[in-house]
Write an enzyme that holds these catalytic residues in place. Structure first.
Site, PDB file in Angstrom:
ATOM      1  CB  THR A 163      15.621  -7.890  -3.512  1.00  0.00           C
ATOM      2  OG1 THR A 163      15.358  -9.088  -2.764  1.00  0.00           O
ATOM      3  CG2 THR A 163      16.888  -8.127  -4.330  1.00  0.00           C
ATOM      4  CB  THR A 171      11.880  -8.441  -2.323  1.00  0.00           C
ATOM      5  OG1 THR A 171      12.040  -8.450  -0.914  1.00  0.00           O
ATOM      6  CG2 THR A 171      11.081  -7.232  -2.722  1.00  0.00           C
ATOM      7  CB  VAL A 205       6.411  -2.596   7.858  1.00  0.00           C
ATOM      8  CG1 VAL A 205       6.561  -1.957   6.478  1.00  0.00           C
ATOM      9  CG2 VAL A 205       4.928  -2.782   8.194  1.00  0.00           C
TER      10      VAL A 205
END
Length: 309
Positions: A220, A169, A198
């Site tokens: 992250t 991320t 998601v």
């Protein structure tokens, strides 16, 4: 005048090859420098985090934008969110397919709609209405991610813990000269994920949070674990209780690891200009710019300091 600071992360990683490490390092430094230049010119914290994350979305080394991993159908589905600590305004998008920079779309949701979160086709229609150019899905697919997906499908039998996998991320946190803080986070998610999955990245309070009175954070790691503990807001809760940024990060990451066996990382900043970067994954590429100096690292205990141009 408040001290201006930006911190960026390029996601957690279990192992990065030597040659890739150098490309990742250069990418993270480029992003931090771009964000810091925006702050130096008097730009807002929101401008800076969006600018930094856009650089990372445009870099195929990172799992966001054009480097996004593929879902089970071999498609890119991206998530992103952004938040302004001045008034808690926030914007998020999920399952976005044909946009080069999901973070720009998230900011448009924040500033041009009464909503916080748009998904899938609704987000695509809104992007078109706002004049964000649509890019062909295949333009976002890299050869490396096609191979990653094949490898993942092949290895499914010898299931590696989902918690340790693809912790990619990208994100940024910043404080501007007016003392406003902001965060931005963007990702392509987890390799071979179910279509429509998601993670934490677009969820305010999990993928990030920003409040001038406390600070800004971007996270992250394993998205499902982060969601379960609301990692971003949990960390800032510890800051509200008087913990330093580093103590707060260690406490919340430790809690996530012991409670749900999740690993991850966080970057934080407050309006006093303090910052922290902490992680429990093997490594986390990060860079921080403050007072004309750039601090960066990838592995635990590694910090390089250079003067910014």
């Amino acid at each position: 005048m408040n001290p201006t600071v930006i911190v960026v992360h390029g996601g957690g990683a279990s192992s990065i090859s030597k040659d890739r490490k150098e490309r990742v390092r250069q990418g993270i430094v480029r992003a931090a420098t771009a964000g810091y230049n925006i702050l130096k010119e008097g730009g807002s914290a929101v401008d800076a985090v969006e600018g930094a994350v856009t650089v990372l979305e445009d870099d195929p080394e990172f799992n966001a934008g054009c480097g996004s991993v593929l879902n089970e159908n071999g498609e890119v589905e991206m998530d992103a969110s952004i938040m302004n600590g001045k008034d808690l305004s926030a914007g998020a998008v999920s399952a976005v397919r044909c946009v080069a920079n999901p973070i720009k779309l998230a900011r448009l949701v924040m500033e041009k709609t009464p909503h916080c979160f748009l998904t899938d086709q609704g987000a695509a229609k809104f992007a078109a209405a706002m004049g964000l150019p649509a890019v062909p899905g295949e333009q976002l697919i890299t050869e490396r991610n096609i191979k990653r997906l094949e490898k993942e499908k092949h290895e499914k039998g010898a299931q590696k813990s989902d918690h340790q996998k693809s912790l990619g991320t990208v994100g940024a946190v910043a404080v501007d000269c007016r003392g406003n803080v902001a965060y931005a986070t963007s990702t392509g998610g987890i390799v071979n994920k179910l279509a429509g999955r998601v993670g934490d990245t677009p969820c305010i309070g999990s993928g990030g949070y920003a409040d001038n009175d406390i600070g800004a954070i971007s996270t992250t790691g394993h998205g499902e674990s982060i969601l379960k503990v609301n990692l971003a807001r949990l960390t800032l809760f510890h800051v509200e209780q008087g913990k330093t940024l580093e103590e707060a990060a260690d406490m919340s990451l430790g809690y996530m690891k012991s409670k749900v066996k999740g690993v991850g990382g966080v970057i934080l900043v407050n309006k006093a200009g303090d910052w922290a970067a902490k992680w429990t994954s093997t490594s986390m590429p990060w860079a921080a710019a403050k007072d004309g100096r750039l601090h960066s690292g990838i592995d635990l205990g590694e910090t390089n300091v250079t003067d910014l141009p």
